[in-house]
Design an enzyme around this catalytic site. Structure first.
Site, PDB file in Angstrom:
ATOM      1  N   GLU A  35       0.823  -1.225   0.000  1.00 56.14           N
ATOM      2  CA  GLU A  35       0.000   0.000   0.000  1.00 56.14           C
ATOM      3  C   GLU A  35       0.852   1.268   0.000  1.00 56.14           C
ATOM      4  O   GLU A  35       0.428   2.299  -0.528  1.00 56.14           O
ATOM      5  CB  GLU A  35      -0.925   0.018   1.217  1.00 56.14           C
ATOM      6  CG  GLU A  35      -2.332  -0.438   0.940  1.00 56.14           C
ATOM      7  CD  GLU A  35      -2.996   0.274  -0.226  1.00 56.14           C
ATOM      8  OE1 GLU A  35      -3.024   1.515  -0.261  1.00 56.14           O
ATOM      9  OE2 GLU A  35      -3.492  -0.424  -1.136  1.00 56.14           O
ATOM     10  N   HIS A  37       3.660   1.792  -1.603  1.00 53.32           N
ATOM     11  CA  HIS A  37       3.985   2.069  -3.008  1.00 53.32           C
ATOM     12  C   HIS A  37       2.741   2.578  -3.752  1.00 53.32           C
ATOM     13  O   HIS A  37       2.820   3.512  -4.542  1.00 53.32           O
ATOM     14  CB  HIS A  37       4.460   0.792  -3.705  1.00 53.32           C
ATOM     15  CG  HIS A  37       5.701   0.189  -3.131  1.00 53.32           C
ATOM     16  ND1 HIS A  37       5.718  -1.019  -2.487  1.00 53.32           N
ATOM     17  CD2 HIS A  37       6.986   0.622  -3.110  1.00 53.32           C
ATOM     18  CE1 HIS A  37       6.948  -1.319  -2.108  1.00 53.32           C
ATOM     19  NE2 HIS A  37       7.748  -0.338  -2.463  1.00 53.32           N
ATOM     20  N   GLN A  61      23.058  -0.389  -4.161  1.00 52.13           N
ATOM     21  CA  GLN A  61      22.705   0.223  -2.875  1.00 52.13           C
ATOM     22  C   GLN A  61      22.723  -0.783  -1.724  1.00 52.13           C
ATOM     23  O   GLN A  61      22.405  -0.428  -0.596  1.00 52.13           O
ATOM     24  CB  GLN A  61      21.358   0.939  -2.963  1.00 52.13           C
ATOM     25  CG  GLN A  61      20.148   0.029  -3.053  1.00 52.13           C
ATOM     26  CD  GLN A  61      18.889   0.822  -3.371  1.00 52.13           C
ATOM     27  OE1 GLN A  61      18.750   1.419  -4.431  1.00 52.13           O
ATOM     28  NE2 GLN A  61      17.952   0.846  -2.442  1.00 52.13           N
ATOM     29  N   LYS A 149       8.849   7.478   4.524  1.00 50.41           N
ATOM     30  CA  LYS A 149       9.406   6.437   5.388  1.00 50.41           C
ATOM     31  C   LYS A 149      10.926   6.420   5.247  1.00 50.41           C
ATOM     32  O   LYS A 149      11.643   6.242   6.214  1.00 50.41           O
ATOM     33  CB  LYS A 149       8.845   5.061   5.048  1.00 50.41           C
ATOM     34  CG  LYS A 149       9.313   4.039   6.067  1.00 50.41           C
ATOM     35  CD  LYS A 149       8.825   2.657   5.778  1.00 50.41           C
ATOM     36  CE  LYS A 149       9.679   1.939   4.777  1.00 50.41           C
ATOM     37  NZ  LYS A 149      10.919   1.386   5.313  1.00 50.41           N
ATOM     38  N   MET A 184       4.684   0.229   6.708  1.00 49.51           N
ATOM     39  CA  MET A 184       4.756  -0.818   5.686  1.00 49.51           C
ATOM     40  C   MET A 184       6.134  -0.842   5.064  1.00 49.51           C
ATOM     41  O   MET A 184       6.750   0.210   4.845  1.00 49.51           O
ATOM     42  CB  MET A 184       3.705  -0.567   4.610  1.00 49.51           C
ATOM     43  CG  MET A 184       2.329  -0.875   5.097  1.00 49.51           C
ATOM     44  SD  MET A 184       1.190  -0.966   3.725  1.00 49.51           S
ATOM     45  CE  MET A 184      -0.314  -1.235   4.633  1.00 49.51           C
ATOM     46  N   SER A 185       6.615  -2.042   4.805  1.00 50.56           N
ATOM     47  CA  SER A 185       7.927  -2.211   4.184  1.00 50.56           C
ATOM     48  C   SER A 185       7.975  -3.590   3.544  1.00 50.56           C
ATOM     49  O   SER A 185       7.425  -4.551   4.100  1.00 50.56           O
ATOM     50  CB  SER A 185       9.026  -2.106   5.252  1.00 50.56           C
ATOM     51  OG  SER A 185      10.239  -2.646   4.756  1.00 50.56           O
ATOM     52  N   SER A 186       8.642  -3.681   2.415  1.00 49.91           N
ATOM     53  CA  SER A 186       8.805  -5.002   1.781  1.00 49.91           C
ATOM     54  C   SER A 186       9.538  -5.936   2.736  1.00 49.91           C
ATOM     55  O   SER A 186       9.328  -7.148   2.716  1.00 49.91           O
ATOM     56  CB  SER A 186       9.588  -4.866   0.477  1.00 49.91           C
ATOM     57  OG  SER A 186       8.970  -3.913  -0.360  1.00 49.91           O
ATOM     58  N   ARG A 187      10.396  -5.380   3.586  1.00 49.34           N
ATOM     59  CA  ARG A 187      11.195  -6.218   4.498  1.00 49.34           C
ATOM     60  C   ARG A 187      10.369  -6.769   5.656  1.00 49.34           C
ATOM     61  O   ARG A 187      10.838  -7.664   6.360  1.00 49.34           O
ATOM     62  CB  ARG A 187      12.403  -5.447   5.022  1.00 49.34           C
ATOM     63  CG  ARG A 187      13.454  -5.191   3.947  1.00 49.34           C
ATOM     64  CD  ARG A 187      14.757  -4.649   4.523  1.00 49.34           C
ATOM     65  NE  ARG A 187      15.827  -4.676   3.548  1.00 49.34           N
ATOM     66  CZ  ARG A 187      16.207  -3.644   2.796  1.00 49.34           C
ATOM     67  NH1 ARG A 187      15.583  -2.481   2.907  1.00 49.34           N
ATOM     68  NH2 ARG A 187      17.196  -3.759   1.927  1.00 49.34           N
TER      69      ARG A 187
END
Ligand code: AMP
Length: 288
Positions: A35, A37, A61, A149, A184-187
């Site tokens: 969400e 993104h 990175q 974030k 929220m984070s992909s991790r």
């Protein structure tokens, strides 16, 4: 939705769109879309008539001991979400297309990369600035959207855009959170059930700091110590940094005067999470 894998093809599409007088909004991501993104995409839609998203897990990175190989990837699911979000074009290059043999050009933004994540990830922002500059040259957007974030990332990109005269508007969007407050984070996918609960400590520490600020506390020492105290109540959380710093220079402050951000990074198990709160900006948590 067009899916484009070659930088040259993306540049040609961008040129065509610009020739038609279309305004291009761009959201760079590393995929595994959530969400957070999608909120950037919605904002992009409002600000332009063509929306381009990139998915690229940028090797430059990640440090040598970091999670490049393990980073979650789910292209088919991402593709569906992008179609639902009415994205016009997805730029989805290979590593080779972005860093062909012989590649040797990197971009360093000097001061604002030194503190916070720059301390424990010394080459991270060199990789971020390099890939974002490349993506800007490839996608040729009028406006690009980033999430707050990754607060330091926006500061670094704004600096780069100003210093190198990129003619691109940079928009920072509010942090999107899970219902319980976790950013929220992909991790977050890496967390097991127990870690997922403990991860909330970071948000609790930020909330406690915000309450102290609201009640008139202006000493960085007091606020940072209190945030540490909250984190210490959670044995699975290992703080990387708790820093109260000037929101533009990202240097630590002793007393809160101008715009000030409390930024926290911590390991929950093996997963490194970040979150932040602009203490002096509590009424305006939205888009800038
Ligand atoms: P990433 O795929 O993690 O590189 O993130 C791509 C973009 O999404 C970056 O601009 C991030 O700051 C943004 N983003 C990631 N998580 C969130 C979130 N929880 N809320 C708002 N933006 C986010």
């Amino acid at each position: 939705m067009k899916i484009i894998r070659e930088p040259r093809a993306m540049q040609r599409l961008a040129e065509e769109l610009r020739a038609q007088g279309r305004r291009i909004a761009f959201v760079p991501t590393m995929g595994c879309l959530h969400e957070g993104h999608l909120s950037l995409m919605r904002e992009g839609r409002k600000r332009a008539d063509t929306l381009v998203v990139s998915i690229f897990v940028n090797p430059s990175q990640f440090g040598p001991q970091e999670d490049l190989d393990a980073y979650p990837r789910d292209f088919e699911r991402d593709k569906r979400r992008l179609q639902e979000a009415a994205v016009d074009a997805l730029f989805y290059p290979t590593d080779k297309a972005m860093y062909p043999d012989g590649y040797q050009t990197y971009l360093t933004v000097e001061k604002v990369t030194q503190n916070l994540c720059g301390r424990s990830r010394p080459t991270h922002f060199r990789g971020v600035a390099t890939v974002v500059a490349k993506l800007f040259h490839i996608v040729k957007p009028h406006v690009a959207l980033f999430g707050k974030k990754d607060f330091q990332q926006i500061v670094v990109i704004r600096r780069m855009v100003e210093d190198l005269n990129f003619d691109i508007e940079i928009v920072g969007c509010a942090i999107v959170r899970e219902p319980d407050g976790l950013a929220m984070s992909s991790r977050n996918k890496y967390l097991n059930a127990e870690e997922r609960k403990e991860a909330l400590a970071i948000k609790k520490a930020l909330d406690r700091a915000r309450d102290l600020y609201r009640n008139g506390e202006r000493s960085a020492r007091v606020i940072v110590d209190e945030a540490h105290r909250i984190l210490e109540l959670h044995p699975l959380v290992r703080p990387d940094y708790v820093s109260l710093c000037d929101a533009r220079t990202l240097t630590d402050v002793e007393t809160i005067e101008g715009e000030t951000v409390l930024a926290i990074a911590g390991f929950v198990g093996d997963t490194r999470l970040i979150d932040n709160c602009v203490l002096t900006d509590l009424s305006r948590e939205g888009v800038e």
